[in-house]
Design a protein around this motif. Sequence first.
Motif, PDB file in Angstrom:
ATOM      1  N   ARG A   1      -4.292   2.014   8.164  1.00 37.17           N
ATOM      2  CA  ARG A   1      -5.224   1.567   9.208  1.00 37.17           C
ATOM      3  C   ARG A   1      -6.366   0.753   8.614  1.00 37.17           C
ATOM      4  O   ARG A   1      -6.816  -0.229   9.199  1.00 37.17           O
ATOM      5  CB  ARG A   1      -5.762   2.768   9.990  1.00 37.17           C
ATOM      6  CG  ARG A   1      -4.741   3.373  10.950  1.00 37.17           C
ATOM      7  CD  ARG A   1      -5.320   4.540  11.729  1.00 37.17           C
ATOM      8  NE  ARG A   1      -4.351   5.081  12.680  1.00 37.17           N
ATOM      9  CZ  ARG A   1      -4.226   4.692  13.947  1.00 37.17           C
ATOM     10  NH1 ARG A   1      -5.035   3.751  14.413  1.00 37.17           N
ATOM     11  NH2 ARG A   1      -3.331   5.227  14.741  1.00 37.17           N
ATOM     12  N   LEU A   2      -6.858   1.158   7.448  1.00 33.59           N
ATOM     13  CA  LEU A   2      -7.924   0.405   6.801  1.00 33.59           C
ATOM     14  C   LEU A   2      -7.445  -0.993   6.425  1.00 33.59           C
ATOM     15  O   LEU A   2      -8.168  -1.982   6.610  1.00 33.59           O
ATOM     16  CB  LEU A   2      -8.410   1.155   5.561  1.00 33.59           C
ATOM     17  CG  LEU A   2      -9.213   2.435   5.807  1.00 33.59           C
ATOM     18  CD1 LEU A   2      -9.526   3.135   4.494  1.00 33.59           C
ATOM     19  CD2 LEU A   2     -10.503   2.127   6.566  1.00 33.59           C
ATOM     20  N   GLU A   3      -6.224  -1.080   5.911  1.00 39.16           N
ATOM     21  CA  GLU A   3      -5.695  -2.387   5.526  1.00 39.16           C
ATOM     22  C   GLU A   3      -5.473  -3.271   6.750  1.00 39.16           C
ATOM     23  O   GLU A   3      -5.778  -4.465   6.731  1.00 39.16           O
ATOM     24  CB  GLU A   3      -4.379  -2.217   4.768  1.00 39.16           C
ATOM     25  CG  GLU A   3      -3.756  -3.537   4.344  1.00 39.16           C
ATOM     26  CD  GLU A   3      -2.495  -3.358   3.539  1.00 39.16           C
ATOM     27  OE1 GLU A   3      -1.728  -4.331   3.408  1.00 39.16           O
ATOM     28  OE2 GLU A   3      -2.274  -2.236   3.019  1.00 39.16           O
TER      29      GLU A   3
ATOM     30  N   ASN B   1      -7.660   1.047  19.997  1.00 39.06           N
ATOM     31  CA  ASN B   1      -6.974   2.340  20.018  1.00 39.06           C
ATOM     32  C   ASN B   1      -5.724   2.314  20.890  1.00 39.06           C
ATOM     33  O   ASN B   1      -5.409   3.279  21.598  1.00 39.06           O
ATOM     34  CB  ASN B   1      -7.930   3.438  20.521  1.00 39.06           C
ATOM     35  CG  ASN B   1      -9.083   3.671  19.585  1.00 39.06           C
ATOM     36  OD1 ASN B   1      -8.906   3.731  18.365  1.00 39.06           O
ATOM     37  ND2 ASN B   1     -10.296   3.775  20.131  1.00 39.06           N
TER      38      ASN B   1
ATOM     39  N   THR C   1       0.836  -1.211   0.000  1.00 36.00           N
ATOM     40  CA  THR C   1       0.000   0.000   0.000  1.00 36.00           C
ATOM     41  C   THR C   1       0.865   1.254   0.000  1.00 36.00           C
ATOM     42  O   THR C   1       0.603   2.217  -0.731  1.00 36.00           O
ATOM     43  CB  THR C   1      -0.917   0.001   1.232  1.00 36.00           C
ATOM     44  OG1 THR C   1      -1.801  -1.124   1.159  1.00 36.00           O
ATOM     45  CG2 THR C   1      -1.714   1.290   1.312  1.00 36.00           C
TER      46      THR C   1
ATOM     47  N   GLU D   1      -1.381   7.020   6.658  1.00 37.15           N
ATOM     48  CA  GLU D   1      -1.846   6.383   7.885  1.00 37.15           C
ATOM     49  C   GLU D   1      -3.294   5.927   7.750  1.00 37.15           C
ATOM     50  O   GLU D   1      -3.667   4.843   8.219  1.00 37.15           O
ATOM     51  CB  GLU D   1      -1.709   7.339   9.073  1.00 37.15           C
ATOM     52  CG  GLU D   1      -2.022   6.677  10.409  1.00 37.15           C
ATOM     53  CD  GLU D   1      -1.764   7.604  11.579  1.00 37.15           C
ATOM     54  OE1 GLU D   1      -1.528   7.093  12.691  1.00 37.15           O
ATOM     55  OE2 GLU D   1      -1.822   8.837  11.391  1.00 37.15           O
ATOM     56  N   GLN D   2      -4.116   6.729   7.089  1.00 40.22           N
ATOM     57  CA  GLN D   2      -5.511   6.342   6.909  1.00 40.22           C
ATOM     58  C   GLN D   2      -5.626   5.060   6.084  1.00 40.22           C
ATOM     59  O   GLN D   2      -6.376   4.144   6.443  1.00 40.22           O
ATOM     60  CB  GLN D   2      -6.277   7.483   6.228  1.00 40.22           C
ATOM     61  CG  GLN D   2      -7.762   7.195   6.035  1.00 40.22           C
ATOM     62  CD  GLN D   2      -8.482   8.366   5.383  1.00 40.22           C
ATOM     63  OE1 GLN D   2      -7.859   9.317   4.939  1.00 40.22           O
ATOM     64  NE2 GLN D   2      -9.799   8.267   5.322  1.00 40.22           N
ATOM     65  N   ARG D   3      -4.864   4.962   5.000  1.00 33.58           N
ATOM     66  CA  ARG D   3      -4.922   3.775   4.159  1.00 33.58           C
ATOM     67  C   ARG D   3      -4.335   2.557   4.867  1.00 33.58           C
ATOM     68  O   ARG D   3      -4.835   1.439   4.731  1.00 33.58           O
ATOM     69  CB  ARG D   3      -4.186   4.035   2.845  1.00 33.58           C
ATOM     70  CG  ARG D   3      -4.855   5.110   1.989  1.00 33.58           C
ATOM     71  CD  ARG D   3      -4.207   5.264   0.634  1.00 33.58           C
ATOM     72  NE  ARG D   3      -4.269   4.038  -0.160  1.00 33.58           N
ATOM     73  CZ  ARG D   3      -3.978   3.959  -1.459  1.00 33.58           C
ATOM     74  NH1 ARG D   3      -3.619   5.058  -2.114  1.00 33.58           N
ATOM     75  NH2 ARG D   3      -4.039   2.811  -2.098  1.00 33.58           N
TER      76      ARG D   3
ATOM     77  N   GLN E   1      -7.009  -3.154   9.661  1.00 38.61           N
ATOM     78  CA  GLN E   1      -8.270  -3.530  10.287  1.00 38.61           C
ATOM     79  C   GLN E   1      -8.974  -4.640   9.527  1.00 38.61           C
ATOM     80  O   GLN E   1      -9.858  -5.302  10.066  1.00 38.61           O
ATOM     81  CB  GLN E   1      -9.167  -2.297  10.401  1.00 38.61           C
ATOM     82  CG  GLN E   1      -8.708  -1.320  11.473  1.00 38.61           C
ATOM     83  CD  GLN E   1      -9.531  -0.046  11.472  1.00 38.61           C
ATOM     84  OE1 GLN E   1     -10.348   0.187  10.573  1.00 38.61           O
ATOM     85  NE2 GLN E   1      -9.333   0.785  12.483  1.00 38.61           N
TER      86      GLN E   1
ATOM     87  N   GLU F   1      -1.113  11.793   7.064  1.00 37.62           N
ATOM     88  CA  GLU F   1      -2.556  11.575   7.133  1.00 37.62           C
ATOM     89  C   GLU F   1      -3.022  10.648   6.014  1.00 37.62           C
ATOM     90  O   GLU F   1      -3.838   9.747   6.225  1.00 37.62           O
ATOM     91  CB  GLU F   1      -3.302  12.915   7.043  1.00 37.62           C
ATOM     92  CG  GLU F   1      -3.133  13.819   8.245  1.00 37.62           C
ATOM     93  CD  GLU F   1      -1.771  14.492   8.297  1.00 37.62           C
ATOM     94  OE1 GLU F   1      -1.366  14.970   9.369  1.00 37.62           O
ATOM     95  OE2 GLU F   1      -1.100  14.526   7.232  1.00 37.62           O
ATOM     96  N   LEU F   2      -2.491  10.861   4.794  1.00 36.07           N
ATOM     97  CA  LEU F   2      -2.894  10.050   3.656  1.00 36.07           C
ATOM     98  C   LEU F   2      -2.485   8.593   3.846  1.00 36.07           C
ATOM     99  O   LEU F   2      -3.317   7.680   3.705  1.00 36.07           O
ATOM    100  CB  LEU F   2      -2.264  10.610   2.373  1.00 36.07           C
ATOM    101  CG  LEU F   2      -2.435   9.757   1.109  1.00 36.07           C
ATOM    102  CD1 LEU F   2      -3.914   9.635   0.749  1.00 36.07           C
ATOM    103  CD2 LEU F   2      -1.640  10.351  -0.048  1.00 36.07           C
TER     104      LEU F   2
END
Length: 413
Positions: free
Chosen positions: A323-325, A343, A295, A319-321, A327, A316-317
Amino acid sequence: MGQARLPARRGLGCCVLVLLLLLGGSGSPGTTPPPRGPWPQEQGPDPEGAPWGRGRYEAVKKHLGAVGALSRQYWRILACRVWQEGCEEEEKQQEEREASPIPSWSFPLVGQDYLEILSAWYCSFSKCCETGDCRIINNITGLEADLSGQLHGQHLAKEVVVRAVRGFLQSPGPRKALVLSFHGWSGTGKNFVARMVAGHLYRDGLRSDCVRVFVSLLHFPHHNYLDSYQAQLQRQLSETLRRCRQPLLIFDEAEKLHSSLLDAIRPFMAQHHSQRQADQQRPIFLFLSNLGGNTINEVALDFWRAGRAREEISLELLEQRLRLELQEAAENGYAHSHLLRENLIDFVVPFLPLEYQHVKLCARDAFLARGLPYTEATLDQVAQMMVFVPKEEKLFSAQGCKSVPQRINYFLP
């Protein structure tokens, strides 16, 4: 036993007095010293090679008197710090002095400064306390400087690690452990940064009693023994926290860490139940994983194809991607899925793939580390020996910088 150690302590006491005499007592460290000699010239400088004048004699006499007056208290407090002997009596006397409304003679600031110097000097040769806390140095300035000079192509990791560690250590009472999760391809610098953090937080680096490193396939290889691993891990973490109030716990190959082992780890990362516990314990957890590397590489490749610099990639860009992967990981597979849901991870730190220019910098560092000469042509040759992907662009080093130190062996005479 105490009598056998007495001569050695007397010898150290003599060294203390000599150091105090050499350091002088005119001010605390950082003040400007006299321009000539360790004592002031009250009646003008004496001729070179001439006997001491009256002014210099009086100055020496004054300093010797000050050393004699303070030596017993220096020794008592130094012995308390180094050998933990007489500490209860010293703490009791200190409390009485603070509680007493009548002003009394107190330990001079210069004495306190010199005592810190002497304690640090002694601890540089030997571990001077059972807990290991005296070996904590927390050199964040050095960490920031070394990351800037030696970690190549990782602007996000440099910024996040320094800010997170500095903020955690400066916080008056953090209510939970600091948990950082490093992600990226092999050879991009995750282990390098973990070693650097250990080296700048503890005098002994990875060998410190405050540092524990767990490699999933090495320490927890068989799923049939997970119950035994849990008990062993719980015991080791408890022992490390008992020995050190600021432990560093590193989990390498974290993508292979079974989720059931979280039962042993989770209590040490979770929120503290009392302010006293928060003041006494400051654990730092580092999870190192190759998960999410694809990713991260896709984002870096998209920026390159769009003609944008990799330094424009924001935390931000990515880390968001990431975290989704993470999870989406299987329920019984990767432990990070549970850590994120609860968390417990404070920062997901992405390590970008390394390009040709970064591999050359790694090669330069490898030559310098071994004291070997090099040229730009040699650095190019080392970089050209690496494999680059994707097949069309050949932009990123498939091994990062991991095998660069071995590659330079081909260029030795």
